[in-house]
Scaffold this motif. Structure first.
Motif, mmCIF file in Angstrom:
data_model
loop_
_atom_site.group_PDB
_atom_site.id
_atom_site.type_symbol
_atom_site.label_atom_id
_atom_site.label_comp_id
_atom_site.label_asym_id
_atom_site.label_seq_id
_atom_site.Cartn_x
_atom_site.Cartn_y
_atom_site.Cartn_z
ATOM 1 N N ALA A 40 -4.252 13.494 -4.037
ATOM 2 C CA ALA A 40 -3.312 14.397 -3.362
ATOM 3 C C ALA A 40 -4.165 15.391 -2.589
ATOM 4 C CB ALA A 40 -2.452 15.117 -4.394
ATOM 5 N N LEU A 41 -4.204 15.266 -1.277
ATOM 6 C CA LEU A 41 -5.156 16.038 -0.486
ATOM 7 C C LEU A 41 -4.797 17.523 -0.432
ATOM 8 C CD1 LEU A 41 -5.713 13.603 2.536
ATOM 9 C CD2 LEU A 41 -7.040 13.806 0.415
ATOM 10 N N VAL A 42 -5.838 18.339 -0.365
ATOM 11 C CA VAL A 42 -5.660 19.786 -0.232
ATOM 12 C C VAL A 42 -4.861 20.082 1.037
ATOM 13 C CG1 VAL A 42 -7.908 20.044 0.942
ATOM 14 C CG2 VAL A 42 -6.888 22.012 -0.226
ATOM 15 N N LEU A 51 0.824 -1.207 0.000
ATOM 16 C CA LEU A 51 0.000 0.000 0.000
ATOM 17 C C LEU A 51 0.858 1.256 0.000
ATOM 18 C CD1 LEU A 51 -2.434 -1.071 2.875
ATOM 19 C CD2 LEU A 51 -2.903 -1.143 0.406
ATOM 20 N N ALA A 52 0.330 2.309 -0.623
ATOM 21 C CA ALA A 52 0.935 3.629 -0.447
ATOM 22 C C ALA A 52 0.619 4.093 0.968
ATOM 23 C CB ALA A 52 0.335 4.607 -1.466
ATOM 24 N N TRP A 53 1.479 4.943 1.522
ATOM 25 C CA TRP A 53 1.204 5.518 2.846
ATOM 26 C C TRP A 53 -0.099 6.307 2.788
ATOM 27 C CZ3 TRP A 53 0.873 10.660 4.591
ATOM 28 C CH2 TRP A 53 0.858 10.816 5.980
ATOM 29 N N ILE A 54 -0.954 6.111 3.775
ATOM 30 C CA ILE A 54 -2.279 6.741 3.763
ATOM 31 C C ILE A 54 -2.309 7.894 4.764
ATOM 32 C CG2 ILE A 54 -4.750 6.336 4.169
ATOM 33 C CD1 ILE A 54 -4.261 3.386 3.391
ATOM 34 N N PRO A 55 -2.666 9.098 4.317
ATOM 35 C CA PRO A 55 -2.743 10.220 5.272
ATOM 36 C C PRO A 55 -3.716 9.896 6.412
ATOM 37 C CG PRO A 55 -2.929 11.023 3.012
ATOM 38 C CD PRO A 55 -2.988 9.522 2.944
ATOM 39 N N PRO A 56 -3.369 10.279 7.641
ATOM 40 C CA PRO A 56 -4.194 9.920 8.803
ATOM 41 C C PRO A 56 -5.673 10.315 8.646
ATOM 42 C CG PRO A 56 -2.151 10.928 9.537
ATOM 43 C CD PRO A 56 -2.141 10.976 8.040
ATOM 44 N N LEU A 76 -10.793 15.552 -0.450
ATOM 45 C CA LEU A 76 -10.737 16.637 -1.423
ATOM 46 C C LEU A 76 -9.294 16.951 -1.801
ATOM 47 C CD1 LEU A 76 -13.375 19.241 -0.146
ATOM 48 C CD2 LEU A 76 -13.725 17.138 -1.439
ATOM 49 N N SER A 77 -9.097 17.176 -3.087
ATOM 50 C CA SER A 77 -7.798 17.667 -3.533
ATOM 51 C C SER A 77 -7.955 19.158 -3.838
ATOM 52 C CB SER A 77 -7.315 16.891 -4.749
ATOM 53 O OG SER A 77 -8.244 17.055 -5.781
ATOM 54 N N LYS A 78 -6.841 19.785 -4.130
ATOM 55 C CA LYS A 78 -6.815 21.214 -4.387
ATOM 56 C C LYS A 78 -7.880 21.613 -5.422
ATOM 57 C CE LYS A 78 -3.304 24.503 -5.789
ATOM 58 N NZ LYS A 78 -1.882 24.690 -6.125
ATOM 59 N N ASP A 79 -7.999 20.800 -6.449
ATOM 60 C CA ASP A 79 -8.887 21.144 -7.542
ATOM 61 C C ASP A 79 -10.368 21.138 -7.146
ATOM 62 O OD1 ASP A 79 -9.143 21.835 -10.312
ATOM 63 O OD2 ASP A 79 -10.097 19.862 -10.576
ATOM 64 N N ASP A 80 -10.707 20.374 -6.104
ATOM 65 C CA ASP A 80 -12.106 20.314 -5.658
ATOM 66 C C ASP A 80 -12.524 21.563 -4.886
ATOM 67 O OD1 ASP A 80 -12.457 17.624 -6.565
ATOM 68 O OD2 ASP A 80 -11.341 16.932 -4.805
ATOM 69 N N VAL A 81 -11.529 22.358 -4.463
ATOM 70 C CA VAL A 81 -11.801 23.485 -3.572
ATOM 71 C C VAL A 81 -11.579 24.784 -4.344
ATOM 72 C CG1 VAL A 81 -11.128 24.595 -1.410
ATOM 73 C CG2 VAL A 81 -11.040 22.082 -1.614
ATOM 74 N N LEU A 100 -8.773 20.316 7.447
ATOM 75 C CA LEU A 100 -8.751 18.930 7.950
ATOM 76 C C LEU A 100 -10.019 18.187 7.534
ATOM 77 C CD1 LEU A 100 -7.203 19.333 11.515
ATOM 78 C CD2 LEU A 100 -6.320 17.925 9.656
ATOM 79 N N THR A 101 -11.157 18.879 7.651
ATOM 80 C CA THR A 101 -12.422 18.255 7.253
ATOM 81 C C THR A 101 -12.405 17.935 5.761
ATOM 82 O OG1 THR A 101 -13.549 19.432 9.016
ATOM 83 C CG2 THR A 101 -14.935 18.611 7.222
ATOM 84 N N ALA A 102 -11.879 18.866 4.965
ATOM 85 C CA ALA A 102 -11.782 18.639 3.520
ATOM 86 C C ALA A 102 -10.887 17.434 3.221
ATOM 87 C CB ALA A 102 -11.233 19.886 2.832
ATOM 88 N N ARG A 103 -9.801 17.306 3.959
ATOM 89 C CA ARG A 103 -8.897 16.168 3.745
ATOM 90 C C ARG A 103 -9.603 14.860 4.124
ATOM 91 N NH1 ARG A 103 -3.396 17.236 3.314
ATOM 92 N NH2 ARG A 103 -2.817 15.451 4.631
#
Ligand code: DGT
Ligand code: CA
Ligand code: CA
Ligand code: ZN
Length: 582
Positions: A335-337, A311-316, A556-561, A549-552
């Motif tokens: 790629a999270l915002v 697995l790729a490392w998963i953001p918490p 959501l990635s940068k483009d979604d926001v 944090l909620t967006a992550r």
């Protein structure tokens, strides 16, 4: 072990103690002016940009609203975590009475009477007495008030022991700072739901690697500990004033990654990950990843563990077992915002309605935070208690906003409004007025008890209004305080998608509305989001930390926001601009 002086309390922690004192004085029926002074003081301290712990008495008194006595108390609290006035009051009333006072709809006079006449000291006592019908017999109470108390108790039970993300983070950061004083070389981090950025937390979990065992002693001596729940060699548990529970675990460097992974959770994510290990005939626990002969495969870093499991490392923030493991296996994690991606903030209030700051002050503070644009969005007239704007004031305010914007180089101030959505779904301002603005947020603030069909139709009607660009705090929830309205969020999301309206993640830590799961659904259905502070004062511009944090957590990635875009691209993406091009 050396014993450094305790870490000074930060402003908000000081403010909390001041509020407790005000509450205890209210119980006592003390002088209303004195009570007010404490409450005002709490407000001033909580909102000050400068840390009170760094000021002497003279420095504090230079602030308007802080007299000599209060300045002394604030200093005492900031430096020692407590003050004699509070200690004395607690000789008269048990601290658990404060919980009773925090109950919805139960005022200090009632609590004082419950204590005096029925010896009710805690929520448990109150629940027992109300169930036995003893509360109704008191002067001025009656069966109806007793019923309301029972309902408030039930409501509280549902949220029992949970705390908001901002408050949990603040306490966790103070604990980490305290521990680092004793173990400067150790690695001390927050894990559990706080690390995952969850909107509320049951308790705080801290992990220390490479520290001496005596660090648990430092932990249980944190200022503000009410009770020690457990104190072992590698583990300790404390209850803090204000109701927080916190756990500390000490681990060895070779276990750090495994412990970090395990204690970050979530439990559901851990179980899914462990199943993946089992499929390979391996064992995964808080000490490491092991082969069938119990030989370690990975353990010192999280990355190694995820990698060994393919697995790729998963953001918490994503570790909730909501599809992240499959996405990590397929290497398609978004790629999270990130906080630094935000270029604009689209929701803030000034003294024109219920904000504390002038237009110029809040704009210059936003600019200092590194933003490139903001929208000024004061309230509208139906919210009379906010001094909401009518059409004339809206347009005059817009002219001032645009004039200010023209004087600024490299920074844009958009003339906007947070237009109230009336109970029937119509707008609180005339269409031509809304059309004349740069940006319009529409939000519900009243008639929140409407049934599902009514409130859903109301929001959809607002979305269909041609000048509405964003729906603000779409469900009106207040975390741990007020349930969301009955709105059918999927229908609102579909209407937003159909009309090109963006939905807000309101970053006020007691809102976080949209929630992570709703924002994820919106993203999945092609709706764009904005992350806004809804600041009513300067420090609140920093609330976007919680919104990000909620967006992550919503993937959501940068483009979604939308407010990650430069101002020109942002404005082009707004519904009003696209509508003009059609
Ligand atoms: P909270 O405190 O309710 O906000 O949520 P967490 O996630 O912080 O939960 P907590 O404090 O009970 O435990 C911290 C982490 O420890 C949790 O996220 C995952 C891990 N953990 C706790 N109990 C179990 C368990 O029974 N099985 C597994 N696999 N992990 C667990
Ligand atoms: Ca926890
Ligand atoms: Ca825990
Ligand atoms: Zn609002």
């Amino acid at each position: 072990m050396s014993a450094p002086s305790p870490v000074p309390l930060d402003n908000r922690a000081v403010a909390r103690v001041l509020i407790e004192i005000a509450m205890l004085l209210e119980l006592k029926g003390d002088n209303p002016f004195k009570i007010r002074a404490y409450r005002n003081g709490a407000d001033i301290v909580a909102n000050a940009a400068e840390a009170v712990a760094g000021l002497d008495e003279a420095g504090l008194r230079a602030w308007s609203g802080i007299g000599k006595d209060l300045a002394g108390r604030i200093r005492e609290i900031a430096l020692t975590g407590d003050c004699a006035v509070r200690q004395d009051l607690l000789k008269e009333f048990p601290a658990t009475l404060l919980d009773v006072m925090r109950l919805q709809g139960v005022g200090p006079k009632t609590v004082a009477m419950l204590y005096r006449d029925l010896h009710i000291k805690s929520l448990e006592d109150l629940s027992e007495a109300a169930k036995a019908g003893r509360v109704r017999a008191l002067k001025g109470m009656g069966a109806k008030k007793e019923e309301l108390i029972l309902r408030a108790l039930e409501e509280r039970q549902r949220h029992a022991g949970r705390h908001r993300l901002d408050q949990a983070t603040e306490v966790a950061e103070a604990l980490v700072a305290h521990l680092k004083q004793y173990a400067p070389a150790a690695d001390v981090v927050t894990v559990g739901s706080v690390r995952r950025g969850a909107e509320t937390s049951g308790d705080i979990d801290i992990l220390a690697t490479g520290a001496e065992r005596s660090l648990t002693d430092a932990f249980v001596s944190f200022p503000g500990v009410e009770r020690i729940l457990g104190h072992g060699e590698t583990k300790a548990s404390i209850l803090l004033r204000g109701g927080f529970q916190a756990d500390l675990r000490l681990v060895l460097p070779e276990e750090r990654g495994a412990a970090l992974q395990y204690f970050t959770g979530s439990k559901a994510h851990n179980i899914a990950l462990r199943d993946r290990a089992l499929e390979r005939g391996w064992k995964l626990n808080e000490y490491g990843l092991f082969d069938p002969q119990d030989q370690p495969i990975a353990g010192s870093t999280e990355e190694d563990i995820y990698q060994a499991l393919g697995l790729a490392w998963i953001p918490p923030e994503m570790r909730e077992n909501r599809g992240e493991i499959a996405a990590a296996a397929d290497r398609v994690l978004p790629a999270l915002v990130e906080p630094g991606d935000l270029r604009g903030d689209l929701h803030m209030h000034t003294t024109e309605s219920d904000g504390r700051e002038s237009l110029e002050a809040i704009v210059s503070a936003a600019r200092e935070r590194g933003l490139e644009y903001v929208a000024i969005t004061d309230h509208t007239k139906s919210l009379a208690m906010t001094n909401g704007l009518d059409e004339d004031r809206t347009l005059a305010h817009a002219a001032r906003i645009r004039a200010l914007s023209r004087t600024l180089k490299g920074f844009t101030v958009l003339a906007g409004i947070e237009c109230d959505i009336l109970p029937d779904g119509s707008m609180d301002l005339a269409d031509d007025c809304l059309a004349a603005l740069d940006i319009v947020i529409a939000s519900v603030h009243s008639a929140l008890q409407q049934d599902e069909a009514e409130i859903t139709a109301r929001l959809i009607r607002a979305i269909e209004h041609p000048s509405v660009d964003i729906i603000g705090h779409p469900t009106s929830r207040m975390l741990l305080r007020r349930e969301a309205s009955k709105v059918r969020i999927e229908k609102v999301i579909d209407a937003a998608a159909a009309n090109g309206v963006a939905l807000e993640i309101n970053s006020q830590p007691y809102r976080l509305d949209l929630s992570d799961s709703h924002a994820r659904l919106a993203r999945d259905r092609g709706v764009k989001l904005v992350i806004s502070s809804d600041a009513h004062e300067i420090p609140a511009l920093g609330f976007t930390r919680w919104g990000v944090l909620t967006a992550r957590r919503a993937w959501l990635s940068k483009d979604d926001v939308l407010n990650t875009r430069p101002v020109a691209a942002f404005r082009k993406a707004l519904r009003r601009q696209r509508a003009k091009r059609i």
